[in-house]
Design an enzyme around this catalytic site. Sequence first.
Site, PDB file in Angstrom:
ATOM      1  N   VAL A 202      47.156  41.799  40.839  1.00  0.00           N
ATOM      2  CA  VAL A 202      46.218  40.941  40.095  1.00  0.00           C
ATOM      3  C   VAL A 202      45.557  41.807  39.034  1.00  0.00           C
ATOM      4  O   VAL A 202      45.033  42.871  39.359  1.00  0.00           O
ATOM      5  CB  VAL A 202      45.100  40.399  41.033  1.00  0.00           C
ATOM      6  CG1 VAL A 202      44.106  39.548  40.260  1.00  0.00           C
ATOM      7  CG2 VAL A 202      45.682  39.617  42.195  1.00  0.00           C
ATOM      8  N   HIS A 203      45.607  41.427  37.792  1.00  0.00           N
ATOM      9  CA  HIS A 203      44.841  42.194  36.796  1.00  0.00           C
ATOM     10  C   HIS A 203      44.406  41.389  35.580  1.00  0.00           C
ATOM     11  O   HIS A 203      43.740  41.923  34.705  1.00  0.00           O
ATOM     12  CB  HIS A 203      45.639  43.430  36.324  1.00  0.00           C
ATOM     13  CG  HIS A 203      46.733  43.105  35.354  1.00  0.00           C
ATOM     14  ND1 HIS A 203      47.922  42.566  35.732  1.00  0.00           N
ATOM     15  CD2 HIS A 203      46.791  43.232  34.009  1.00  0.00           C
ATOM     16  CE1 HIS A 203      48.697  42.384  34.673  1.00  0.00           C
ATOM     17  NE2 HIS A 203      48.031  42.766  33.602  1.00  0.00           N
TER      18      HIS A 203
END
Length: 353
Positions: A202-203
Amino acid sequence: MHILTVVGARPHFIKAFPVSNELPDSYEEVLVHTGQHYDDVLSQVFFDELPIPEPDYNLGVGSGGHAEQTAEMMTQLDALIEQEAPDTVLVYGDTNSTLAAALVAAKRSPQLVHVEAGLRSHNWEMPEEVNRVVTDHISDRLCAPSKLAVKILHDEGLFDGVYLTGDVMYDALLQIKERALAQSTVLDELGYADGEYILATVHRPGNTDDERRLSAIIEGLATAPLPVVFPAHPRTVEALQRHGLWERTTDSLHLIDPVGYLDFVRLLHGAERIATDSGGVQKEAFYLDVHCVTLRDETEWMETVECGWNVLVGADRDAISRELRTEVSHSEKPTLYGGGTAAKEIVDVIGDQ
Ligand code: UD1
Ligand code: UDP
């Protein structure tokens, strides 16, 4: 032919090496790293393990607001392009490094070539959507990874200089996969066997900056039927701490530092499925026959969704939970993004008279 290639962020290093290696000896390539990514785990590890030379220049721009970061890159790139006087400037993807180089090159007039052209999320909240639309519209040559990307460019009135090259990330993966499987020891180090874990990344700011979305994602992942290995981008680590989600995350997921490409390919290859908001990882999952659960409301890689290998769940806890345990069976996999010869096609585009 004198080419100035601009890279700066993790996915660029992976996209650039197959093309750099395909360039004929008569071409001179100057590799410029903007320094957008600077931690060893986001930058140096890729130069250490991939067949890509060390950059000729590192501009050391580092982190900052969009305007500050892009402006600093532009100022330095402008001077460098004047000094190097390349025939071609080559840019990849949709980051601030991509946009900065494209804007400078478009005004200084070397041929500007954009690899990964024609991708659209149609979500203007994403900084990448701004970067890719602007870059496409000021480039001379557009290397599109898929027929859909070509169609999108045509629909926007871009016809000249549009080439269907396939996806250079497929080339990268094919060139590295066997080495990753033979050499990486990451599964032993983490204590998992193939098929016994789920991988997650996740980013995207849309997920990390929004406490509600990030919390729903972590809660969804926490319900997974298998352990979740979670190599966390520094943006995400900072957001988890800021939103008070750090303990919940480290208690329920197997959080690790970002890993190099060989280890990541090994982790992805062995994963029962992947949950991600990354652009590149959605395709890598498809190439490696791993079912993908995409933690976004839309994707630039719609073909993977249409053929059933990818599912969009947004930041909906229940949808994430469901899609991490639903039995999946896939019919035959279509060829969506070329045959792993994109680098050669791109080199032909660069030299096309
Ligand atoms: C950038 C790209 C994104 C791409 C991603 C790949 C833009 C607008 N975004 O996002 O499209 O998917 O790279 O990973 O260009 N940081 C560190 N160490 C580093 C780099 C960053 O700690 O080496 C931290 C800093 O706090 C920084 C934050 O991460 O503010 C975000 O970094 P930045 O490069 O601005 O964007 P990414 O989220 O990495
Ligand atoms: N990647 C990696 N190590 C990690 C996470 C990702 O090497 O810990 C690789 C991954 O294989 C893919 C690329 O980084 O090729 C994707 O980068 P990212 O998700 O940061 O960016 P995006 O593709 O969303 O722009």
